[in-house]
Scaffold this active site. Sequence first.
Site, mmCIF file in Angstrom:
data_model
loop_
_atom_site.group_PDB
_atom_site.id
_atom_site.type_symbol
_atom_site.label_atom_id
_atom_site.label_comp_id
_atom_site.label_asym_id
_atom_site.label_seq_id
_atom_site.Cartn_x
_atom_site.Cartn_y
_atom_site.Cartn_z
ATOM 1 N N CYS A 80 54.183 64.370 9.502
ATOM 2 C CA CYS A 80 54.361 63.342 10.528
ATOM 3 C C CYS A 80 54.851 64.016 11.800
ATOM 4 O O CYS A 80 55.958 64.560 11.825
ATOM 5 C CB CYS A 80 55.364 62.294 10.051
ATOM 6 S SG CYS A 80 55.687 60.989 11.254
ATOM 7 N N CYS A 204 51.636 57.561 16.772
ATOM 8 C CA CYS A 204 51.441 58.440 15.624
ATOM 9 C C CYS A 204 51.238 59.856 16.158
ATOM 10 O O CYS A 204 50.245 60.126 16.846
ATOM 11 C CB CYS A 204 50.243 57.996 14.785
ATOM 12 S SG CYS A 204 49.833 59.129 13.431
#
Length: 276
Positions: A80, A204
Amino acid sequence: MQQICFQMDIRFYKYQGTGNDFIMLDGREFSLGEDPVPQVKKLCHRKFGIGADGLIVLQEKEGYDFEMCYYNADGSQSMCGNGARCAVAFAAFLGIITEETHFLAIDGPHRARISGDWVALEMGKVQGIQSREEAFFVDTGSPHHVVFVDDVANHDVIGLGRKIRNDRERYPHGTNVNFVQPIGKDHIQVRTYERGVEDETLSCGTGVTACALVYGSRHKQQSIKISTPGGNLEVSFAEDNNGGFESIILSGPAKQVFSGTISLAVEAVRERENLE
């Protein structure tokens, strides 16, 4: 060392990176045990828990400043980008690092720099871009389907994103889905349906990196500005001689939102008396 299981009041911290939000735990003296998924799901639940897109545990790791152990809200694991930037900010807050760091994530080692609330993260190398009919596929530590649209603000990100994410013929293990609209020579707007959250997220990091690589490589730009619903990010990169990408830097803000305590079932990784 024998693991000791017990209930303990744990201090948590909430961080966000362009609206991508994470629960942060300092796991240098405890772990969530062999099966942390039920606790991760409960903590990330926005009605019955603290609420977050993901949970990050910072752990000690020989040869590195720390290890980032990241869980999506559903308990699955992946790289991530925004989470890693927030982990760097958290490590600085804890005094583990100062301006630079070398840490380990699920996809391998990373380096980063922090100045105030701005974190520049070196992403892993990317092998290349695959064309997928009208779209593209890029693995930036997490899988990303990238498609260009004319009006991203009014696009059905959730409906179409969920359909592509669950297209088992094309993506047996699922994928994140990114919708991109160019808004300048070196500027794109991105919205993302995120696997593991199963919804649109405000930003994101691995997704905007994938979009920047696709757009930049097609338009001969190696520094791209990205606008997301949660804020602005920047990605720079270099192309290698094999159609891949290196020196990929994802930059943007990472901020602590609040902190608190919550009772968790944990396992000590040091003697319990040291924890009390």
